[in-house]
Design a protein around this motif. Sequence first.
Motif, PDB file in Angstrom:
ATOM      1  N   THR A 220      91.609  49.890  54.106  1.00 47.79           N
ATOM      2  CA  THR A 220      91.254  49.619  52.718  1.00 47.79           C
ATOM      3  C   THR A 220      90.611  50.858  52.113  1.00 47.79           C
ATOM      4  O   THR A 220      89.967  51.643  52.813  1.00 47.79           O
ATOM      5  CB  THR A 220      90.268  48.439  52.575  1.00 47.79           C
ATOM      6  OG1 THR A 220      89.013  48.802  53.154  1.00 47.79           O
ATOM      7  CG2 THR A 220      90.789  47.191  53.256  1.00 47.79           C
ATOM      8  N   GLU A 254      94.874  47.476  51.239  1.00 46.86           N
ATOM      9  CA  GLU A 254      94.160  47.117  50.011  1.00 46.86           C
ATOM     10  C   GLU A 254      93.605  48.388  49.375  1.00 46.86           C
ATOM     11  O   GLU A 254      93.014  49.221  50.061  1.00 46.86           O
ATOM     12  CB  GLU A 254      93.034  46.147  50.377  1.00 46.86           C
ATOM     13  CG  GLU A 254      92.115  45.717  49.278  1.00 46.86           C
ATOM     14  CD  GLU A 254      91.025  44.802  49.839  1.00 46.86           C
ATOM     15  OE1 GLU A 254      91.312  43.624  50.119  1.00 46.86           O
ATOM     16  OE2 GLU A 254      89.891  45.298  50.033  1.00 46.86           O
ATOM     17  N   THR A 256      91.354  49.422  45.983  1.00 46.72           N
ATOM     18  CA  THR A 256      90.570  48.915  44.864  1.00 46.72           C
ATOM     19  C   THR A 256      90.008  50.065  44.046  1.00 46.72           C
ATOM     20  O   THR A 256      89.500  51.045  44.599  1.00 46.72           O
ATOM     21  CB  THR A 256      89.401  48.035  45.373  1.00 46.72           C
ATOM     22  OG1 THR A 256      89.926  46.946  46.133  1.00 46.72           O
ATOM     23  CG2 THR A 256      88.591  47.482  44.210  1.00 46.72           C
ATOM     24  N   ARG A 280      94.274  46.666  43.138  1.00 41.78           N
ATOM     25  CA  ARG A 280      93.140  45.783  42.847  1.00 41.78           C
ATOM     26  C   ARG A 280      92.138  46.540  41.975  1.00 41.78           C
ATOM     27  O   ARG A 280      91.746  47.657  42.311  1.00 41.78           O
ATOM     28  CB  ARG A 280      92.467  45.338  44.156  1.00 41.78           C
ATOM     29  CG  ARG A 280      91.407  44.272  43.967  1.00 41.78           C
ATOM     30  CD  ARG A 280      90.843  43.816  45.318  1.00 41.78           C
ATOM     31  NE  ARG A 280      89.927  42.716  45.153  1.00 41.78           N
ATOM     32  CZ  ARG A 280      88.628  42.858  44.834  1.00 41.78           C
ATOM     33  NH1 ARG A 280      88.117  44.065  44.674  1.00 41.78           N
ATOM     34  NH2 ARG A 280      87.854  41.811  44.679  1.00 41.78           N
ATOM     35  N   GLU A 319      95.671  42.754  41.036  1.00 35.56           N
ATOM     36  CA  GLU A 319      94.687  41.715  41.300  1.00 35.56           C
ATOM     37  C   GLU A 319      93.403  42.157  40.601  1.00 35.56           C
ATOM     38  O   GLU A 319      92.965  43.298  40.764  1.00 35.56           O
ATOM     39  CB  GLU A 319      94.440  41.555  42.797  1.00 35.56           C
ATOM     40  CG  GLU A 319      95.611  40.971  43.558  1.00 35.56           C
ATOM     41  CD  GLU A 319      95.302  40.748  45.029  1.00 35.56           C
ATOM     42  OE1 GLU A 319      94.124  40.883  45.427  1.00 35.56           O
ATOM     43  OE2 GLU A 319      96.241  40.453  45.784  1.00 35.56           O
ATOM     44  N   LYS A 414      93.199  35.455  47.582  1.00 36.77           N
ATOM     45  CA  LYS A 414      93.164  36.885  47.250  1.00 36.77           C
ATOM     46  C   LYS A 414      91.750  37.452  47.370  1.00 36.77           C
ATOM     47  O   LYS A 414      91.185  37.993  46.414  1.00 36.77           O
ATOM     48  CB  LYS A 414      93.733  37.110  45.854  1.00 36.77           C
ATOM     49  CG  LYS A 414      95.215  36.770  45.756  1.00 36.77           C
ATOM     50  CD  LYS A 414      95.752  36.987  44.350  1.00 36.77           C
ATOM     51  CE  LYS A 414      97.234  36.656  44.272  1.00 36.77           C
ATOM     52  NZ  LYS A 414      97.779  36.820  42.911  1.00 36.77           N
ATOM     53  N   CYS A 416      88.808  40.048  48.906  1.00 35.90           N
ATOM     54  CA  CYS A 416      88.741  41.499  49.081  1.00 35.90           C
ATOM     55  C   CYS A 416      88.267  41.806  50.500  1.00 35.90           C
ATOM     56  O   CYS A 416      87.102  41.579  50.844  1.00 35.90           O
ATOM     57  CB  CYS A 416      87.788  42.112  48.062  1.00 35.90           C
ATOM     58  SG  CYS A 416      87.537  43.884  48.237  1.00 35.90           S
ATOM     59  N   ARG A 417      89.173  42.314  51.311  1.00 37.39           N
ATOM     60  CA  ARG A 417      88.861  42.626  52.704  1.00 37.39           C
ATOM     61  C   ARG A 417      87.710  43.616  52.806  1.00 37.39           C
ATOM     62  O   ARG A 417      86.810  43.453  53.633  1.00 37.39           O
ATOM     63  CB  ARG A 417      90.121  43.184  53.375  1.00 37.39           C
ATOM     64  CG  ARG A 417      89.905  43.764  54.785  1.00 37.39           C
ATOM     65  CD  ARG A 417      91.141  44.513  55.273  1.00 37.39           C
ATOM     66  NE  ARG A 417      90.840  45.337  56.439  1.00 37.39           N
ATOM     67  CZ  ARG A 417      91.233  45.058  57.665  1.00 37.39           C
ATOM     68  NH1 ARG A 417      91.943  43.984  57.898  1.00 37.39           N
ATOM     69  NH2 ARG A 417      90.918  45.878  58.656  1.00 37.39           N
TER      70      ARG A 417
END
Length: 480
Positions: A220, A254, A256, A280, A319, A414, A416-417
């Motif tokens: 991520t 992921e 972000t 994201r 997302e 959905k 957030c890891r």
Amino acid sequence: MIFYLEGHDRLNPVLQLLICLYPDEEHTRGTDVTRPQGEYVVSSLAKDGAALIASARDYTGTRVDLRCPDGMREEDHELSEWLRRALFLLLRPRLPKAPDWGMLTGVKPSKLVLNMLNSGLTPAEAGERLERDFFVTPRRRELCMKTALVSQMYRDQRDSKDIELYIGIPFCPAKCSYCSFVSNDVRSRGHLVEPYLETLFYEIAGLGRVLRETDRRIRTIYVGGGTPSILSEDQLERFLTRVETDLDLSALLEYTWEAGRPETITADKLRIAYAHGVRRISVNPQTMNDDVLRGVGRLHTAEDLVRCYELARATADFEINMDLIAGLPGDDEQSLLSSVRRVAALEPDNVTLHSLALKKGAPLRFGGTGELTAETMDACHDVILGAGYEPYYLYRQKYSAGGLENVGFARDGKSCRYNVIMMEETGHVAALGSGGVTKLAYRDGSITRITNPKYPVDYIGRTDLIDRNLQRLTAALGRD
């Protein structure tokens, strides 16, 4: 409040509990327990044969004695829990309302549950222990259990080669009055952005070399701040290009980017982010009350925020997370609930509801009573849950409004890891940029921290410090 320690020197557990129970008071450690003064409390430890007795007493003569489990030793970490429990039971009857989080003082209540599960307890047994031994209310217990199970899921999915990455862009269009993060107002510090990026590019390239040498894979990326969307289109293009050029993103799950404030967002920036793999983003109102926004120093309106959200939805398949803060000055219960309803009606993928964290001694100034109650927060949670969201991560802060919590909610799975792994410390997180704190969480429960300079002016150009920290990171990753 004046407090004394007798027979032990475990200052932190006692002080942290007093801060949680009485956040508006000063707490001073007394020096002579044989001659206590004022409205004091005493936390004490004594022996009864081979057994340890954790006790608490106060100036009225009231006393609580707890016999610790057989075999407990003075050096055992769990002893702090018993000292806090005795003090909590002493003080609870004098509180206007028992705290919803009971005697828990830590910022990671879900991690406590995760540790229970790791020790062999079932979820039902861990939940029962939260209520019985830590005095957590049923509602907070359920919240804690749900988030702990999400944390367990992400932990069990991790591979030993995995690492998460945080990259900080500590600049904002204006400093919010409630903000405690390291962020620099570009109106006075904008000249630092370019030299900051050049130093950050150096650190990104160095991290890429370290991860290749140690055979790690980035799972991520979280670009936070500050307000990362403060970067111009050109700066954002250069930044994201360096990330994908110098780092191996082939295993990325992921990505972000905190878009943050609507006045910093353009369609071009959104398209650039999406083209470089960002999927994201955060579009953060904090409140949908224009008067409250102006009062805390935000430069946008609620309608600006709605337009920005709609622009993001129309531009790409992101997302989207939206943050709200409960307890802002000038807000009240009805205004807060109105903000929650308006945000939930937009149907973002995530909603994060924070309770305002204040500096020690600062007044809350929320609503007519100056207090954010658990009942108000519960009403907000009910709106979010009723809109189809489920809690997935949770943390608390010192001096938070009402002693309450920050919760991330997700719909359609959905979550957030990065948020979960970072907060619960169930994996390695490398942090780049000023103020970055790398945390390597090993399977034996130990954590190695590597800290960058806090402020941009101390970070810019310090390639020597960056090289030293990268060397430390290489050695620390070699422990696995």
